[in-house]
Design a protein around this motif. Structure first.
Motif: not given
Length: 202
Positions: A57-61
Motif C-alpha cells: 500500500n503505497q498510498g497514505s490511507a
C-alpha cells in the motif's frame, strides 16, 4: 519557443504523477501487487510450483478488507499441497508520514501446488480487492503477471549435454591443442641443445 515550454510542462506533470504516491498528494490507498512463481523438481519426478504474492500500500490511507485471489491454477492441472489460493486481511495501512517511508505497508501470501500435466503454463495476474470507507463499492487491483512456466519439461541427460558441448567446441579445442603441441615441440629441442652447450663449456 512555445513548443519546448509545452514539452517541459508535460514532462514535469508526468514526473509529478509518478512521485505523487511518495509525497502523499493522494489520500487514498494505492495498492501494488507483485506475483512470483518458481518450479521445484522432486526426486520422484513430480514438479511443484511455489507461488508468492506481495501486496504493497503505497498510498497514505488505509485499505480495509483486503482480499487476494489467484484462481488461475486449474484444478485439472494442479493440486494444492499447502496454503490456499485466496486470503483476506482486515486492513493494510498506508505509508507513514512520520518516518517518510515511501515503500508503504506490506502483506505477503504464499502457497504451493503440484503439477499434474506437462506443458507451458501462462498464469494470469492475481486479483486484489479492498474497501475504502469513502466509497461503497469495493476497489480492485491486479498483480503483475508471471513468466511462462515450462511444467515437467524434459531434461537432457548429462551424456547428451557433454556430446553437444563436444560437437560445438570440439574444433576449437583441437586447434588449441595443436598450437600447444606445436609450441612444445619447438621449445623442447632448443632447451636440450642449450643444456648440451652448457655441459661442453664445463
Amino acid at each position: 519557443m512555445a513548443i519546448p515550454i509545452c514539452n517541459l510542462a508535460v514532462s514535469a506533470l508526468l514526473v509529478l504523477l509518478l512521485l505523487s504516491p511518495c509525497f502523499g498528494i493522494s489520500d487514498v490507498p494505492f495498492i501494488v501487487a507483485h506475483k512470483k512463481a518458481s518450479l521445484n523438481r522432486l526426486k520422484s519426478g513430480a514438479e511443484r510450483v511455489s507461488v508468492s504474492i506481495d501486496i504493497y500500500n503505497q498510498g497514505s490511507a488505509t485499505a480495509y478488507d483486503v482480499t487476494v485471489t489467484d484462481d488461475s491454477w486449474s484444478q485439472d492441472a494442479f493440486d494444492i499441497v499447502s496454503g490456499n489460493i485466496s486470503r483476506t486481511w482486515e486492513r493494510l495501512d498506508g505509508r507513514s508520514f512520520e518516518h517518510l517511508n515511501c515503500s508503504g505497508a506490506l502483506l505477503s501470501h504464499s502457497f504451493v501446488l503440484e503439477a499434474k500435466e506437462k506443458g507451458m503454463f501462462y498464469g494470469a495476474p492475481a486479483v486484489v480487492t479492498f474497501r475504502i470507507p469513502t466509497k461503497a463499492a469495493s476497489q480492485v487491483a491486479y498483480s503483475t503477471p508471471i513468466l511462462p512456466l515450462d511444467i515437467l519439461a524434459d531434461k537432457l541427460p548429462e551424456k547428451k549435454i557433454e556430446w553437444k558441448l563436444l560437437a560445438k567446441y570440439g574444433s576449437l579445442i583441437s586447434v588449441i591443442s595443436f598450437i600447444v603441441l606445436f609450441v612444445y615441440l619447438i621449445t623442447t629441442p632448443s632447451k636440450s641443445s642449450a643444456s648440451k652447450i652448457n655441459k661442453k663449456k664445463r
